[in-house]
Design an enzyme around this catalytic site. Structure first.
Site, PDB file in Angstrom:
ATOM      1  CB  SER A 162       2.341  -1.389  -2.391  1.00 42.68           C
ATOM      2  OG  SER A 162       1.308  -1.528  -1.609  1.00 42.68           O
TER       3      SER A 162
ATOM      4  CE1 TYR B 256      -1.237  -2.051  -6.444  1.00 47.12           C
ATOM      5  CE2 TYR B 256      -1.304  -2.846  -4.078  1.00 47.12           C
ATOM      6  CZ  TYR B 256      -1.032  -1.779  -4.919  1.00 47.12           C
ATOM      7  OH  TYR B 256      -0.375  -0.805  -4.481  1.00 47.12           O
TER       8      TYR B 256
END
Length: 263
Positions: free
Chosen positions: A150, A166
């Protein structure tokens, strides 16, 4: 005589295992692989979701199967690889897409939530990649591993994006990809990662509701969010012979957001 680009991207005769493949980015990538000719094995935790996703792929003319497994559990991850090999006989492409997030300020972040995110977002990649490599890719001296990172793993977040676990896990995916590519290149295995920006999904619903699609789109040079086709080309590049000389790379698919961050 050189090989045509269409032949280079043809996956006929190959098999792809896609974790987190029942919806969102995983299902989009499964479509790309199947449309290029690969047999596709989907996995996620919920059998009902997998059944619907496989039916969607089959309706598009794709040979799709599914196995329910919790990738964060090592025993489930090992079973997933073993059952895929038993049913399909090979795993040419592994897409490590299963993931989770947790929103909380760092000073309030529960330890159990941290462990949940880390176990699924990075430990499972190691367990599944190792099992696939030992079962098929290393003996065959070839394979393609695509990790889903990501742009959250490339830099920090503004204060309103409280996703420390995350971000940390996706940063780990970035360097896991580079390190594994260096080690397994000798076996003919390429290891690359896609780093999506903001794509509307179940995982990002809370952020989308809190900040709004228009505000998030405005952060990207292309002034748009990711859609149902934006990962397809990059997935096929990394999965096919068109990308056979690419390994250890992180490709941001984010409308240009990471270019601004880097600048």
């Amino acid at each position: 005589m050189t090989t045509s680009v269409f032949k280079l991207m043809d996956l006929t005769g190959r098999t792809a295992l896609v974790t987190g493949g029942s919806r969102g980015l995983g299902l989009q990538m499964a479509h790309a692989l199947g449309e290029a000719g690969a047999k596709v094995l989907l996995s996620s935790r919920k059998a009902e979701d997998l059944e619907q996703a496989a039916a969607e792929l089959q309706a598009a003319g794709i040979d799709a199967r599914w196995i329910a497994a919790d990738a964060s559990r090592p025993e489930d991850a090992q079973r997933l690889v073993a059952e895929t090999m038993e049913r399909l006989g090979r795993i040419d492409v592994l897409v490590n897409n299963a993931g989770a997030t947790w929103g909380a300020p760092a000073e309030q972040h529960p330890l159990e939530a941290w462990d949940k995110v880390m176990n699924l977002n990075i430990r499972s990649l190691f367990v599944i990649s190792q099992a696939v490599a030992k079962a098929w890719m290393i003996p065959q001296k070839k394979g393609r591993i695509i990790n889903v990172a990501s742009i959250a793993g490339l830099a920090g977040n503004p204060s309103e994006m409280t996703t420390l676990a995350y971000n940390t896990s996706k940063g780990a995916v970035v360097n896991f990809t580079r390190a594994l590519a260096g080690e397994w290149g000798q076996h003919g295995i390429t290891v690359n990662a896609l780093a999506p920006g903001f794509f509307p999904s179940k995982m990002t619903r809370g952020t989308l509701e809190r900040l709004g699609a228009e505000a998030l789109s405005a952060r990207a040079p292309l002034r748009r969010l990711g859609d149902d086709e934006d990962l397809k080309g990059a997935t096929l590049l990394f999965a096919s012979d068109a990308g056979k000389h690419i390994t250890g790379q992180i490709l941001a698919i984010d409308g240009g957001v990471s270019a601004i961050i880097a600048g």
